[in-house]
Write an enzyme that holds these catalytic residues in place. Structure first.
Site, mmCIF file in Angstrom:
data_model
loop_
_atom_site.group_PDB
_atom_site.id
_atom_site.type_symbol
_atom_site.label_atom_id
_atom_site.label_comp_id
_atom_site.label_asym_id
_atom_site.label_seq_id
_atom_site.Cartn_x
_atom_site.Cartn_y
_atom_site.Cartn_z
ATOM 1 N N GLU A 38 -0.331 10.356 -11.134
ATOM 2 C CA GLU A 38 -1.382 9.511 -11.707
ATOM 3 C C GLU A 38 -2.673 9.561 -10.885
ATOM 4 O O GLU A 38 -2.624 9.584 -9.663
ATOM 5 C CB GLU A 38 -0.896 8.037 -11.710
ATOM 6 C CG GLU A 38 0.480 7.866 -12.310
ATOM 7 C CD GLU A 38 1.085 6.486 -12.049
ATOM 8 O OE1 GLU A 38 0.433 5.652 -11.377
ATOM 9 O OE2 GLU A 38 2.205 6.255 -12.519
ATOM 10 N N LYS A 55 -4.549 12.202 -0.919
ATOM 11 C CA LYS A 55 -5.983 11.910 -0.832
ATOM 12 C C LYS A 55 -6.780 13.191 -1.003
ATOM 13 O O LYS A 55 -6.506 14.188 -0.351
ATOM 14 C CB LYS A 55 -6.299 11.299 0.539
ATOM 15 C CG LYS A 55 -5.674 9.931 0.735
ATOM 16 C CD LYS A 55 -6.450 8.885 -0.027
ATOM 17 C CE LYS A 55 -6.770 7.764 0.885
ATOM 18 N NZ LYS A 55 -7.577 6.750 0.680
ATOM 19 N N ARG A 78 -5.819 -8.309 -3.939
ATOM 20 C CA ARG A 78 -4.674 -7.888 -3.161
ATOM 21 C C ARG A 78 -4.612 -8.611 -1.807
ATOM 22 O O ARG A 78 -3.541 -8.969 -1.335
ATOM 23 C CB ARG A 78 -4.751 -6.375 -2.928
ATOM 24 C CG ARG A 78 -3.646 -5.876 -2.058
ATOM 25 C CD ARG A 78 -3.584 -4.363 -2.062
ATOM 26 N NE ARG A 78 -2.553 -3.959 -1.134
ATOM 27 C CZ ARG A 78 -2.777 -3.744 0.147
ATOM 28 N NH1 ARG A 78 -3.979 -3.844 0.643
ATOM 29 N NH2 ARG A 78 -1.790 -3.408 0.949
ATOM 30 N N SER A 96 0.862 -1.184 0.000
ATOM 31 C CA SER A 96 0.000 0.000 0.000
ATOM 32 C C SER A 96 0.899 1.236 0.000
ATOM 33 O O SER A 96 2.111 1.121 0.046
ATOM 34 C CB SER A 96 -0.912 -0.017 1.215
ATOM 35 O OG SER A 96 -0.145 -0.166 2.377
ATOM 36 N N CYS A 138 -44.735 6.036 23.703
ATOM 37 C CA CYS A 138 -44.555 6.468 22.307
ATOM 38 C C CYS A 138 -44.149 5.256 21.479
ATOM 39 O O CYS A 138 -43.226 4.542 21.836
ATOM 40 C CB CYS A 138 -43.468 7.535 22.240
ATOM 41 S SG CYS A 138 -43.007 8.004 20.560
ATOM 42 N N LYS A 181 -5.739 8.202 -8.907
ATOM 43 C CA LYS A 181 -5.856 6.985 -8.099
ATOM 44 C C LYS A 181 -7.296 6.481 -8.212
ATOM 45 O O LYS A 181 -8.224 7.095 -7.685
ATOM 46 C CB LYS A 181 -5.514 7.311 -6.644
ATOM 47 C CG LYS A 181 -5.438 6.120 -5.744
ATOM 48 C CD LYS A 181 -4.853 6.555 -4.387
ATOM 49 C CE LYS A 181 -4.855 5.405 -3.401
ATOM 50 N NZ LYS A 181 -6.217 4.982 -3.037
HETATM 51 ZN ZN LIG Z 1 -43.575 10.181 20.819
#
Ligand SMILES: [Zn+2]
Length: 658
Positions: free
Chosen positions: A111, A307, A134, A82, A423, A113
């Site tokens: 290049e 990156k 890999r 890597s 609820c 990526k």
């Molecule tokens: Zn509620």
């Protein structure tokens, strides 16, 4: 004793291995690349500070991803290393200058990526012998049969010797969208992004499926060839001439400014490319210089990967809706005009809470900046108030719960909550809590069963548990007569747990086990609680103003009256008898608590000890019977060791309670 660093290293290694397995083995990332990288680099920094804690199984050593069992393993003849990531131009310049100091003539191949899946393709006498993923860089999976279905992978090449190339298999964006559209219409789970779709497609056991997925490849490195080249770019030109689909977004430059301007150019192209890229790779081009610069443990020193920052786009915020979570917290959700971002279409993003909405000045009708870091979770970074064509009203959290219509309130941590104990959005969690071991201790009531009972209308509040019909229960999925009657019996037994456990079980916010016990010492009948005010409650030890308010709110809610009446009618004990402890297994024993326990708070553990006749003390001495130690235990633990006392963790403590 473990230092904080040591504990953190152990934690990071465990988490990163887990994420890495999810990513590489299950093609199902749980966190974004950016989050993963952050943890990964934190671990590297800590390990550098503590070389004595070296572990060859650390994710930093292992590189990431081991071969899954279902494919035959292939040991790479030439490791697929890597690259070191750099996240800004300063880091890049440092790397550049170091190489330039040693090799003033160096030129660099810049290049794109590709964001795909790295593979090695091995050829002998002009024919493809195998293709391998890999894996961990040294051992990958034999995916030859699948690789052969990819049209841009040449099965024959115009070269007679031995040759191995490395390339990135990817799914073009168009193919990704078509695939997800088809999966959506089939009711299948969607792939998070083209990279995951490519990984999932390449690792199919049936090559026919891979063949239908329209995968593609860019070759970006010559791993081995029995012919010599002087530079990387020369070798790529050669590969192109013998039939490989070589990366086209690449250029060789010399100076730093040219490198940076190439990166910017590629960055500008990014969203218009037919495939995803996630950065730019910069490599020393001369192969003899590369050999002289050398390799680090896992990564070559002659290349870095720049990156890209997370991709951002602007779009219209069409609406803000509100979701009620299982804990009763209301979360605002941005409903966006669909926008393509980092390879997928984004139309919703969490806004977390009202403070974030205010801080970033986000209003319905705004143009907002959406960001997606590699994967899954899109985020709204800011609004663009300059683009407002008219005055837009501020957003307010709803005063009534969108799930049940009861009033909401804002807690001390900036979260809006629904006040209603029954609820529907919260019911599952409430029942789970009600039945849990420290609460009413109803065994056999797992989350799946609770959901089944709720969905089939058997329960709509906790009190309904005491009115369950055995026949109706046994007709639920995966239930039988026997399990149903076990549950009915278990429910029956729970009626006598007493007031303090019932108060805890009701899930009143901020009322834990020990608070419930303190309450019961003063007020022994549940009826008392309906008439208590904040002031009276604040007189009780351990009860602060916020807890007092929470209790008053709970008992003033009409739903609570109803639930309690139902519980009473069913014969659930709603009074406390404070005369004797639960049992006296700890009588004569003195416990010392230190550190943080995994699940119990200190006061909960103390309450459990006292209930069983034991004592607790804050200092370790010869009179101490047991030291209950959690994470980050300090001097007390050291002393306990010196005195050779019995030291236990929470797990063992729980065993003592069985
Ligand atoms: Zn509620």
């Amino acid at each position: 004793m473990k230092s904080a660093d040591e504990a953190r290293i152990a934690y990071l290694r465990k988490q990163l291995s887990h994420y890495s397995d999810k990513y590489y083995l299950d093609d199902d990332p749980e966190i974004s690349d950016a989050e993963y990288d952050k943890l990964f680099y934190e671990l590297i920094a800590l390990e550098e500070r503590h070389p004595e804690l070296y572990d060859e199984n650390s994710p930093t050593v292992r590189v990431g991803g081991k071969a899954a069992d279902r494919f035959a393993k292939i040991e790479h003849r030439y490791p697929l290393k890597s690259l070191t990531d750099v996240f800004n131009y300063d880091e890049l310049r440092t790397w550049y200058e170091k190489n330039k100091a040693d090799f003033p003539d160096a030129s660099f191949s810049v290049e794109a990526k590709i964001d795909g899946l790295s593979v090695a393709l091995h050829y002998e006498k002009g024919a493809l012998i195998y293709g391998a993923t890999r894996g961990d860089g040294n051992i990958g999976e034999d995916v030859s049969a699948n690789v052969r279905t990819i049209r841009s992978v040449p099965l024959k090449i115009d070269y007679d010797g031995t040759l191995e190339v490395r390339g990135e298999i990817y799914m073009p964006r168009m193919a990704f969208e078509a695939l997800n559209a088809k999966r959506e219409s089939n009711g299948e789970q969607l792939f998070a992004n083209p990279r995951n779709a490519a990984a999932g497609s390449l690792r199919q056991l049936d090559p026919k499926i891979t063949a239908m997925r329209n995968l593609d490849i860019f070759v970006f490195n010559l791993q081995y060839c029995d012919r010599n080249f002087s530079s990387h770019s020369e070798s790529l030109d050669f590969l192109s001439s013998i039939g490989f689909n070589v990366l086209s977004l690449r250029r060789v430059v010399c100076g730093y400014d040219d490198i940076e301007s190439e990166i910017r150019k590629i960055g500008e192209l990014r969203s218009s490319l037919p495939y995803d890229i996630d950065g730019v790779v910069i490599k020393v081009d001369s192969l003899s210089m590369r050999a002289a610069i050398g390799e680090g443990t896992n990564v070559p020193k002659w290349a870095v990967a720049y990156k890209f920052p997370p991709e951002q786009k602007q779009t219209l915020l069409e609406n803000i809706t509100v979701q009620v979570g299982r804990t009763g917290v209301l979360t605002p959700i941005a409903e966006l005009a669909p926008v393509k971002l980092a390879g997928s279409v984004v139309s919703r993003a969490t806004l977390h809470n009202i403070d974030l909405i205010r801080d970033r000045d986000i209003r319905i009708g705004d143009i907002v900046i959406v960001q997606k870091a590699g994967d899954i979770i899109p985020e709204i970074i800011a609004s663009v108030p300059e683009k407002r064509t008219e005055e837009l009203p501020e957003f307010f959290m709803p005063e009534y719960c969108p799930s049940c219509g009861e009033p909401t309130f804002r807690d001390e941590e900036a979260a809006f909550r629904c006040t209603n104990a029954s609820c529907p959005a919260q019911l599952l969690r409430n029942i789970e809590h009600f039945a849990s071991k420290d609460a009413m201790d109803i065994s056999g009531l797992g989350p799946a069963l609770i959901r089944g009972m709720k969905d089939s209308g058997l329960i709509s509040d906790v009190a309904d548990l005491y009115y369950l019909d055995e026949n109706a229960l046994s007709s639920l999925e995966r239930m039988g007569k026997k399990s149903a009657s076990n549950i009915i019996r278990s429910v029956e037994q729970s009626k006598d747990r007493g007031l303090s456990r019932l108060l805890y079980a009701l899930g009143i916010r901020l009322v834990g086990i020990s608070t419930a016990e303190s309450l019961c010492k003063r007020y022994t009948d549940i009826e008392d609680y309906f008439s208590l005010d904040r002031e009276a409650l604040s007189q009780i030890d351990d009860i602060g103003e916020i807890t007092a308010s929470s209790i008053v709110n709970f008992f003033s809610h009409p739903g609570t009256r109803e639930t309690v009446d139902k519980l009473k009618r069913a014969g659930v004990k709603t009074t406390a008898d404070n005369t004797k402890p639960k049992d006296d297994r700890f009588s004569g024993m003195t416990f010392v608590l230190t550190g943080t326990l995994p699940t119990l708070t200190r006061s909960e553990a103390e309450a459990i000890i006292k209930e069983r006749g034991g004592k607790t003390s804050s200092s370790v001495s010869k009179k101490t019977s047991v030291v209950l130690a959690g994470e980050d235990a300090g001097g007390k633990l050291t002393k306990a060791r010196e005195l050779e006392l019995r030291i236990i963790d929470e797990e063992e403590f729980r065993r003592m309670l069985l």
